[in-house]
Design an enzyme around this catalytic site. Structure first.
Site, short mmCIF file in Angstrom:
data_model
loop_
_atom_site.label_atom_id
_atom_site.label_comp_id
_atom_site.label_asym_id
_atom_site.label_seq_id
_atom_site.Cartn_x
_atom_site.Cartn_y
_atom_site.Cartn_z
N PHE A 139 0.85 -1.19 0.00
CA PHE A 139 0.00 0.00 0.00
C PHE A 139 0.89 1.24 0.00
O PHE A 139 1.73 1.40 0.87
CB PHE A 139 -0.94 0.04 1.21
CG PHE A 139 -1.89 1.20 1.14
CD1 PHE A 139 -3.00 1.15 0.32
CD2 PHE A 139 -1.63 2.37 1.85
CE1 PHE A 139 -3.86 2.24 0.21
CE2 PHE A 139 -2.49 3.46 1.75
CZ PHE A 139 -3.60 3.39 0.93
N ASP A 225 9.22 2.66 1.81
CA ASP A 225 8.03 3.39 2.24
C ASP A 225 7.89 3.17 3.74
O ASP A 225 7.40 2.14 4.19
CB ASP A 225 6.81 2.87 1.48
CG ASP A 225 5.53 3.60 1.89
OD1 ASP A 225 5.52 4.21 2.98
OD2 ASP A 225 4.55 3.56 1.13
N LYS A 254 2.33 9.95 8.14
CA LYS A 254 1.60 9.49 9.33
C LYS A 254 2.08 10.12 10.66
O LYS A 254 1.62 11.18 11.00
CB LYS A 254 1.59 7.97 9.36
CG LYS A 254 0.75 7.41 8.19
CD LYS A 254 -0.01 6.15 8.52
CE LYS A 254 -1.14 5.91 7.55
NZ LYS A 254 -0.76 5.22 6.30
C1 LIG Z 1 -0.95 5.38 4.91
C2 LIG Z 1 0.13 4.95 3.99
C3 LIG Z 1 0.39 5.65 2.80
C4 LIG Z 1 -0.47 6.78 2.31
O1 LIG Z 1 -0.42 7.88 3.17
P1 LIG Z 1 -1.50 9.06 2.97
O2 LIG Z 1 -1.03 10.10 3.95
O3 LIG Z 1 -2.84 8.50 3.28
O4 LIG Z 1 -1.39 9.52 1.57
C5 LIG Z 1 1.45 5.24 2.04
N1 LIG Z 1 2.23 4.20 2.41
C6 LIG Z 1 2.00 3.51 3.55
C7 LIG Z 1 2.91 2.39 3.91
C8 LIG Z 1 0.95 3.86 4.37
O5 LIG Z 1 0.71 3.16 5.48
#
Ligand SMILES: *Cc1c(COP(=O)(O)O)cnc(C)c1O
Length: 402
Positions: A139, A225, A254
């Protein structure tokens, strides 16, 4: 207003992207607790989806925001921003990185990373290398490039045609990654140290190191990420430390702003230099208010040694859930690292109903992939909060099993 009246207005005035299964409106938070509009209190083991690392309304963050709001809220990146510079320095001094770029979310941070990787390959004489390799079940956010990198077709459906230049391979499979890189057209591998949204999938100890070696062999960047795993969640400040690997770049969001929206791309100077003047920008990115909130958040995480605390609390949570497993045959396993944990129930148990029952019983959690109950509590939790949470899960399991 009440939960019900807020829900009614939301249903009328908000575009329905989040659905109507929700029943709560949260109106107040303090530490590990939040309150809904009807005055009921909840123990927050979702933490605003891994955002509220310091819990709710942490005094250091409230103070920083309040002071900065009185001084300068926004001015644009046409000017130097002192809080942004202070934040960048603190991030660099505590990570592998040399330089930072600030934006507003995780998806945006990944967009920046994808653009940087492509530009970097071109700058090094490899215009044919433009493919981003990412993982199935990953994700990476909801913008077009980020959903394309995201290895779950449910997020693609209806939005085709998707951008070109993305390839998915199974997670935790180095042979598959090698085959994807052998095509000779790859500029970067983008991967989460642990897949959270995809089901709390933890790779083998040497997986990320293996990807590092493959990236070196084929001249690609390793981009992690760390939007969810960064800033202490896995019991170290950075997820890459847990897996003892050095990335070329990481993306953050986050937890970074203590609840205020901010994202970041951190990179080695040799890579970051491909973003020259005019190549990338964000109006709000790293504005004074968000940067001040993020500086206070990171300062607190470091000063209070919260990664270490998260590691200890994560062990405690793991033990408590393993004990619960002995009581319930329907618990298949406990996954994750630090305070990113998942409780896997057998498919006969309706995981979404179980999560809903936990919420009714005063514990905020979420179900992912229908069978994984996800726990992303604030890093400041104490053993008594874990005990209380596990007790709610026990009671809720009994209730759904009838
Ligand atoms: C939540 C998340 C995203 C996206 O972040 P947003 O602030 O909602 O755009 C991307 N990568 C990971 C691993 C995430 O948990």
């Amino acid at each position: 207003m009440t939960n019900a009246s807020i829900k009614a207005e939301a249903t009328k005035y908000l575009i329905n992207t989040y659905g109507t299964a929700r029943s709560l409106a949260l109106v107040k938070g303090e530490g590990v607790y939040v309150w809904d509009a009807d005055g009921k209190r909840y123990l927050d083991f979702l933490g605003g989806i891994a955002v509220n690392a310091l819990g709710h309304c942490h005094p250091a963050v409230v103070r920083a925001i309040t002071e900065q709001a009185r001084t300068l809220i926004h001015c644009s990146n046409l000017y130097y921003i002192e809080p942004q510079v202070r934040l960048a320095r603190l991030l660099v001094e505590n990570s592998f990185a040399d330089q930072c770029f600030f934006c507003n979310s995780g998806a945006e941070a990944n967009e920046a990373a994808i653009k940087l990787a492509r530009k970097w390959a071109k700058d090094h004489g490899h215009p044919e290398r433009y493919v981003i390799v990412s993982m199935e079940q990953s994700f990476h956010g909801r913008t077009l490039a980020a959903i394309t990198a995201t290895g779950q077709s449910k997020y693609h459906k209806g939005f085709e045609p998707l951008p070109e230049g993305f390839r998915h391979v199974p997670y935790n499979d180095l042979e598959a990654a090698r085959r994807a890189l052998e095509a000779g057209d790859v500029c970067a591998v983008l991967v989460e140290p642990i897949q959270s949204e995809g089901g709390v999938n933890t790779p083998d100890r040497d997986y990320l190191r293996g990807l590092r070696a493959l990236c070196d062999e084929f001249g690609a960047l390793l981009i992690l990420d760390e939007v969810q795993t960064g800033l202490g969640r896995l019991g170290r400040l950075w997820g890459y430390e847990v897996f003892q690997v050095e990335p070329d770049a990481i993306t953050l969001a986050k937890a970074l702003g203590g609840g205020v929206p901010i994202g970041a791309l951190l990179a080695k100077a040799s890579v970051a230099e491909s973003f020259g003047p005019g190549t990338h920008a964000s109006t709000f990115g790293g504005n004074p208010l968000a940067s001040a909130a993020a500086y206070a958040t990171l300062r607190t995480i470091l000063d209070e040694n919260l990664p270490e605390h998260a590691a200890a609390m994560g062990e405690y949570l793991q033990e408590a859930m393993l004990a619960l497993r002995k009581e319930f045959d329907c618990i298949l396993g406990v996954r994750g690292v630090g305070l990113l944990r998942g409780l896997e129930v057998s498919p006969e148990v309706d995981g979404n109903a179980l999560a809903a029952r936990c919420i009714e019983n005063g514990l905020l959690t979420i179900c992912t992939n229908n069978t994984i109950l996800r726990f992303l509590p604030p890093l400041i939790i104490q053993p008594e909060h874990v005990d209380a949470a596990v007790e709610v899960v026990r009671r809720s399991l009994r209730e759904v099993l009838g």
